[in-house]
Scaffold this motif. Structure first.
Motif, PDB file in Angstrom:
ATOM      1  N   TRP A 114       4.884  42.966   0.783  1.00 10.88           N
ATOM      2  CA  TRP A 114       5.184  43.699  -0.441  1.00 10.88           C
ATOM      3  C   TRP A 114       3.979  43.734  -1.375  1.00 10.88           C
ATOM      4  O   TRP A 114       3.388  42.709  -1.702  1.00 10.88           O
ATOM      5  CB  TRP A 114       6.366  43.060  -1.150  1.00 10.88           C
ATOM      6  CG  TRP A 114       7.024  43.966  -2.138  1.00 10.88           C
ATOM      7  CD1 TRP A 114       6.886  43.941  -3.485  1.00 10.88           C
ATOM      8  CD2 TRP A 114       7.934  45.028  -1.842  1.00 10.88           C
ATOM      9  NE1 TRP A 114       7.639  44.925  -4.058  1.00 10.88           N
ATOM     10  CE2 TRP A 114       8.299  45.609  -3.079  1.00 10.88           C
ATOM     11  CE3 TRP A 114       8.464  45.547  -0.657  1.00 10.88           C
ATOM     12  CZ2 TRP A 114       9.179  46.692  -3.156  1.00 10.88           C
ATOM     13  CZ3 TRP A 114       9.341  46.614  -0.748  1.00 10.88           C
ATOM     14  CH2 TRP A 114       9.686  47.170  -1.974  1.00 10.88           C
ATOM     15  N   LEU A 115       3.622  44.938  -1.831  1.00  8.54           N
ATOM     16  CA  LEU A 115       2.400  45.131  -2.597  1.00  8.54           C
ATOM     17  C   LEU A 115       2.569  44.776  -4.067  1.00  8.54           C
ATOM     18  O   LEU A 115       3.655  44.926  -4.648  1.00  8.54           O
ATOM     19  CB  LEU A 115       1.945  46.585  -2.489  1.00  8.54           C
ATOM     20  CG  LEU A 115       1.685  47.131  -1.076  1.00  8.54           C
ATOM     21  CD1 LEU A 115       1.247  48.584  -1.169  1.00  8.54           C
ATOM     22  CD2 LEU A 115       0.655  46.298  -0.355  1.00  8.54           C
ATOM     23  N   LEU A 116       1.474  44.354  -4.668  1.00 12.48           N
ATOM     24  CA  LEU A 116       1.473  44.054  -6.097  1.00 12.48           C
ATOM     25  C   LEU A 116       1.911  45.260  -6.912  1.00 12.48           C
ATOM     26  O   LEU A 116       2.601  45.122  -7.927  1.00 12.48           O
ATOM     27  CB  LEU A 116       0.076  43.596  -6.526  1.00 12.48           C
ATOM     28  CG  LEU A 116      -0.108  43.256  -8.005  1.00 12.48           C
ATOM     29  CD1 LEU A 116       0.797  42.103  -8.417  1.00 12.48           C
ATOM     30  CD2 LEU A 116      -1.570  42.922  -8.295  1.00 12.48           C
ATOM     31  N   THR A 117       1.554  46.445  -6.472  1.00 12.26           N
ATOM     32  CA  THR A 117       1.881  47.659  -7.224  1.00 12.26           C
ATOM     33  C   THR A 117       3.373  47.939  -7.295  1.00 12.26           C
ATOM     34  O   THR A 117       3.819  48.746  -8.113  1.00 12.26           O
ATOM     35  CB  THR A 117       1.154  48.879  -6.613  1.00 12.26           C
ATOM     36  OG1 THR A 117       1.287  49.990  -7.494  1.00 12.26           O
ATOM     37  CG2 THR A 117       1.726  49.247  -5.253  1.00 12.26           C
ATOM     38  N   HIS A 118       4.188  47.253  -6.468  1.00 15.25           N
ATOM     39  CA  HIS A 118       5.634  47.478  -6.449  1.00 15.25           C
ATOM     40  C   HIS A 118       6.423  46.337  -7.079  1.00 15.25           C
ATOM     41  O   HIS A 118       7.654  46.322  -6.989  1.00 15.25           O
ATOM     42  CB  HIS A 118       6.120  47.689  -5.009  1.00 15.25           C
ATOM     43  CG  HIS A 118       5.524  48.883  -4.347  1.00 15.25           C
ATOM     44  ND1 HIS A 118       5.394  48.990  -2.977  1.00 15.25           N
ATOM     45  CD2 HIS A 118       5.010  50.028  -4.856  1.00 15.25           C
ATOM     46  CE1 HIS A 118       4.816  50.142  -2.676  1.00 15.25           C
ATOM     47  NE2 HIS A 118       4.574  50.788  -3.808  1.00 15.25           N
ATOM     48  N   THR A 119       5.744  45.373  -7.677  1.00 14.32           N
ATOM     49  CA  THR A 119       6.444  44.234  -8.256  1.00 14.32           C
ATOM     50  C   THR A 119       6.888  44.537  -9.684  1.00 14.32           C
ATOM     51  O   THR A 119       6.526  45.549 -10.269  1.00 14.32           O
ATOM     52  CB  THR A 119       5.539  42.994  -8.290  1.00 14.32           C
ATOM     53  OG1 THR A 119       4.401  43.284  -9.114  1.00 14.32           O
ATOM     54  CG2 THR A 119       5.085  42.619  -6.913  1.00 14.32           C
ATOM     55  N   GLN A 120       7.673  43.614 -10.250  1.00 13.39           N
ATOM     56  CA  GLN A 120       8.035  43.773 -11.654  1.00 13.39           C
ATOM     57  C   GLN A 120       6.778  43.641 -12.521  1.00 13.39           C
ATOM     58  O   GLN A 120       5.860  42.888 -12.198  1.00 13.39           O
ATOM     59  CB  GLN A 120       9.078  42.729 -12.069  1.00 13.39           C
ATOM     60  CG  GLN A 120       8.586  41.291 -12.113  1.00 13.39           C
ATOM     61  CD  GLN A 120       9.658  40.315 -12.550  1.00 13.39           C
ATOM     62  OE1 GLN A 120      10.855  40.605 -12.472  1.00 13.39           O
ATOM     63  NE2 GLN A 120       9.257  39.143 -13.009  1.00 13.39           N
ATOM     64  N   ARG A 516      11.891  42.050  -6.838  1.00 16.96           N
ATOM     65  CA  ARG A 516      10.593  42.429  -7.400  1.00 16.96           C
ATOM     66  C   ARG A 516       9.851  41.261  -8.048  1.00 16.96           C
ATOM     67  O   ARG A 516       8.669  41.374  -8.351  1.00 16.96           O
ATOM     68  CB  ARG A 516      10.774  43.546  -8.437  1.00 16.96           C
ATOM     69  CG  ARG A 516      11.377  44.837  -7.885  1.00 16.96           C
ATOM     70  CD  ARG A 516      10.582  45.381  -6.687  1.00 16.96           C
ATOM     71  NE  ARG A 516      10.972  46.727  -6.334  1.00 16.96           N
ATOM     72  CZ  ARG A 516      11.897  47.043  -5.454  1.00 16.96           C
ATOM     73  NH1 ARG A 516      12.532  46.084  -4.800  1.00 16.96           N
ATOM     74  NH2 ARG A 516      12.184  48.298  -5.178  1.00 16.96           N
ATOM     75  N   ASN A 517      10.540  40.160  -8.324  1.00 18.56           N
ATOM     76  CA  ASN A 517       9.880  39.011  -8.935  1.00 18.56           C
ATOM     77  C   ASN A 517       9.110  38.239  -7.876  1.00 18.56           C
ATOM     78  O   ASN A 517       9.602  37.302  -7.264  1.00 18.56           O
ATOM     79  CB  ASN A 517      10.898  38.103  -9.613  1.00 18.56           C
ATOM     80  CG  ASN A 517      10.241  36.883 -10.264  1.00 18.56           C
ATOM     81  OD1 ASN A 517       9.030  36.701 -10.202  1.00 18.56           O
ATOM     82  ND2 ASN A 517      11.048  36.050 -10.899  1.00 18.56           N
ATOM     83  N   LYS A 518       7.886  38.674  -7.643  1.00 19.09           N
ATOM     84  CA  LYS A 518       7.016  37.948  -6.716  1.00 19.09           C
ATOM     85  C   LYS A 518       6.119  36.950  -7.465  1.00 19.09           C
ATOM     86  O   LYS A 518       5.459  36.123  -6.844  1.00 19.09           O
ATOM     87  CB  LYS A 518       6.151  38.941  -5.928  1.00 19.09           C
ATOM     88  CG  LYS A 518       6.963  39.886  -5.023  1.00 19.09           C
ATOM     89  CD  LYS A 518       7.689  39.123  -3.943  1.00 19.09           C
ATOM     90  CE  LYS A 518       8.303  40.021  -2.880  1.00 19.09           C
ATOM     91  NZ  LYS A 518       9.602  40.555  -3.212  1.00 19.09           N
ATOM     92  N   GLN A 519       6.120  37.041  -8.797  1.00 18.57           N
ATOM     93  CA  GLN A 519       5.315  36.112  -9.589  1.00 18.57           C
ATOM     94  C   GLN A 519       5.748  34.672  -9.350  1.00 18.57           C
ATOM     95  O   GLN A 519       4.922  33.799  -9.041  1.00 18.57           O
ATOM     96  CB  GLN A 519       5.427  36.447 -11.088  1.00 18.57           C
ATOM     97  CG  GLN A 519       4.696  37.717 -11.499  1.00 18.57           C
ATOM     98  CD  GLN A 519       5.543  38.967 -11.401  1.00 18.57           C
ATOM     99  OE1 GLN A 519       6.494  39.029 -10.616  1.00 18.57           O
ATOM    100  NE2 GLN A 519       5.199  39.979 -12.188  1.00 18.57           N
ATOM    101  N   ASP A 520       7.059  34.421  -9.516  1.00 17.18           N
ATOM    102  CA  ASP A 520       7.539  33.050  -9.362  1.00 17.18           C
ATOM    103  C   ASP A 520       7.422  32.557  -7.924  1.00 17.18           C
ATOM    104  O   ASP A 520       7.238  31.365  -7.682  1.00 17.18           O
ATOM    105  CB  ASP A 520       8.983  32.938  -9.843  1.00 17.18           C
ATOM    106  CG  ASP A 520       9.088  32.950 -11.357  1.00 17.18           C
ATOM    107  OD1 ASP A 520       8.187  32.396 -12.003  1.00 17.18           O
ATOM    108  OD2 ASP A 520      10.056  33.520 -11.893  1.00 17.18           O
TER     109      ASP A 520
END
Length: 654
Positions: A114-120, A516-520
């Motif tokens: 999953w790409l950064l451009t598609h995250t929250q 979409r929360n790939k940060q955590d």
């Protein structure tokens, strides 16, 4: 995630014998080499040719073998750079801007891809992604029937707002956390592919040495990939006919599927929103029609309205009562919002028909159920639930799914990396193995041990993401849970040395398999790495079940990894997610409260409890037990009662 699958039929890439030295695709400008270990440099040239390598203060030479292959080892270097790597033979190659730092392989299926451009908050994240000492190499998606010696392409990219959107999002947030703490270059080798099962990432050699899988691999038919693709297409045609009883080929009848008057009473159904690969149409690429009959009041009749269809993977043509109201091509991340002209909607029966074309990867109508509705200014109705469907066509392809055969992605996307020095692996995969969750207890450790043996770097760190929460079907506790069983298999894999698991049940999405929360996710993986790989004295994980004690109708549970204490994230202080059962094995939701560092659970309906479970569901998003450092508790069960996936085994061409 969408993908182009390239087919490689040869055992090795055919390098033309020439006077020029050739390097693997991994060796490009902006590359990152692993610090503090010997680093291999290798390639191809003329047989018996002398190759000289110059790097930093090192100069080394090597003589190619009779096939023109060569490999030499650079002595360990401390973090730093940029440096220049020079390779001299009859020609000279100069690789610029080389850094020495920490190299991590990022692998798995779509949630790693999953790409950064598609995250929250993607735009804000990309705007602040100026990290020139973070580099990313995306391995091209490719399948091969035998191990390959090189990749078909790829290059190292410097992290910058102009290109960070194409980085693996989980890997990016992982790298940023490491860089902020360690202040050394970070290299990410992103070898991931959406929708893939674990078996495609394991080598044939590992299967042959496994008691669980050796019968399967020894019975594997010998065929080339073109033949396999044809067999797959034939098998899937038969599967479709079994699902829907008939495969319609008359274009006139197919065109009538959009009409209000069409009789769809014999069509099968699936849940919407929801990716079809996780329902009736596993591993399917092609065209599918959806139909939904709704009954409207006088309030809607004749009015202009807004039709919202969440997101669609990939393209759609959408109709209401036979009239096309919208279409969108190859845009799987865009929400569909179409205006229905005044006069189309009627009092009583109305039909929404959506023709969906998926060219690869996941397919269907998916996303948040709140984005699936029909609205007028004064009212709206939800379109969530059962939709009827019918397959129109299967994509005719010369390619083949990575899941069609074991080892296809290991051969093409892992094998060419193996001589490259790395620190470790972060892994996010398992969704595609949920149907065989119990067998994942064997396949996941097999993969980890396989990769470690292949690389020959010892028990390097292998940190992975436990499955998040996802359940568009509304699975209930006493029906069993494939995803809970898969999470349990992941937890059991922690028995392997130098492993770690990031818990993410609290940051999933019930209706979207790609939260979409790939940060955590990246931050939690980084916390594990900082503690276990870089000796940072930090809390890096949440509470983990330790033991239970029975006292009457109460169960007292103790935990490890409690940090500075247990908390429930609930404004009223209620602890959610626990269930208990008696000897009848029927689970009931339980009340819970804190008793010092323990949790006590009970229900007045069970006098003599036998077992307790926490987060034992496909969607465990309501669970709210954490430590004070903010890490969620890992799902668990205290019983060993038979699950629902124990008889499911991996089969070729399933």
């Amino acid at each position: 995630m969408k993908k182009l699958i390239l087919i490689t039929l040869t055992v090795i890439i055919a390098y033309t014998v020439s006077a020029n030295v050739i390097l693997p695709r991994l060796f490009t400008d902006n590359m990152v080499l692993q610090r503090d270990i010997p680093n291999n440099v290798w390639g191809w040239a003329d047989p018996k040719e002398i190759v000289t390598i110059i790097f930093n203060q090192q100069t080394k030479t090597v003589l190619t073998d009779k096939d023109g292959k060569w490999l030499l080892e650079l002595k360990p270097e401390k973090a730093g750079g940029p440096y220049t790597l020079i390779i001299k033979a009859k020609n000279t190659i100069v690789i610029s801007n080389v850094l020495i730092g920490e190299v991590w392989v990022c692998s798995g299926q779509s949630n790693m891809e999953w790409l950064l451009t598609h995250t929250q908050d993607a735009m804000a994240e990309m705007q602040q992604s100026n990290y020139p000492f973070i580099r990313h190499f995306k391995v091209p998606i490719n399948v091969a029937s035998e191990p390959q010696i090189d990749l078909p392409g790829g290059e190292w990219k410097i992290c910058h707002p102009d290109n960070a959107g194409d980085f693996t999002a989980v890997g990016y947030f992982f790298a940023v956390e490491l860089y902020k703490k360690l202040k050394v270059p970070i290299g990410l080798i992103n070898t991931s592919c959406g929708g893939t099962n674990i078996e495609t990432w394991i080598s044939k050699k590992a299967f042959q040495e496994s008691d669980e899988f050796k019968t399967m691999i020894n019975g594997m038919p010998h065929m080339n990939l073109d033949s396999l693709a044809h067999a797959k297409e034939t098998n899937y045609m038969n599967k479709v006919k079994n699902i829907q009883s008939h495969y319609e080929e008359d274009p006139a009848i197919i065109q009538s599927w959009k009409e209000l008057s069409f009789d769809d009473s014999n069509w099968p159904s699936m849940n919407v929103p929801g990716i079809w690969e996780y329902q009736a149409l596993s591993d399917f690429d092609g065209v599918v029609w959806y139909r939904k009959t709704i009954y409207l009041s006088e309030e809607f009749a004749g009015k202009e309205a807004l039709l919202e269809l969440a997101m669609i993977n990939d393209s759609d043509d959408s109709y209401v009562n036979g009239l096309k109201v919208g279409k969108m091509s190859i845009s799987f991340k865009e929400k569909r919002r179409y205006i229905i002209p005044a006069g189309v909607l009627k009092k009583g029966k109305n039909v929404i028909a959506v023709r969906v074309e998926d060219i690869g990867g996941s397919g269907g109508i998916y996303g948040d159920s709140t984005d699936l509705k029909l609205s007028i200014p004064s009212s709206s109705i939800s379109l969530e639930g059962k939709w009827l469907f019918q397959v129109e066509s299967i994509i005719k392809t010369s390619g083949i799914s990575p899941n069609a055969y074991p080892s296809l992605l290991f051969n093409s996307m892992v094998s060419p990396l193996i001589s490259y020095g790395i620190k470790g692996v972060i892994w996010y995969q398992g969704e595609s193995n949920a149907d065989r969750a119990f067998q994942y207890r064997k396949s996941f450790p097999l993969l980890i041990n396989d990769w470690r043996q292949q690389w020959g770097l010892g028990d390097f760190p292998f940190y992975f993401v436990q499955l998040s929460s996802y359940d568009p079907t509304g699975n209930k506790n006493n029906k069993g849970s494939k995803w809970a069983e898969l999470r349990e298999a992941q937890t059991l894999t922690l028995s392997l040395p130098n492993t770690g698991m990031a818990i993410t049940t609290d940051i999933g999405n019930s209706n979207d398999i790609h939260p979409r929360n790939k940060q955590d996710v990246g931050k939690r993986l980084a916390a594990i790495a900082l503690n276990k790989s870089y000796n940072e004295n930090i809390v890096y994980n949440g509470p983990v079940y330790k033991s239970i004690k029975m006292e009457g109708n109460k169960i007292i549970i103790s935990f490890n990894n409690t940090g500075s204490g247990l908390v429930a994230k609930d404004k009223y202080g209620y602890i959610k997610g626990f269930e208990i059962a008696g000897a009848d094995k029927k689970f009931q939701y339980a009340k819970a409260y804190f008793a010092g560092s323990n949790v006590v659970v009970y229900t007045d309906n069970i006098v003599s409890p036998s077992a307790v479970r926490y987060g034992w569901a496909d969607d465990a998003g309501e669970c709210n037990l954490y430590n004070k450092e903010g890490f969620p508790a890992a799902p668990f069960r205290t019983d060993n009662w038979r699950g629902i996936t124990e008889n499911e085994k991996y089969k070729i061409n399933q």
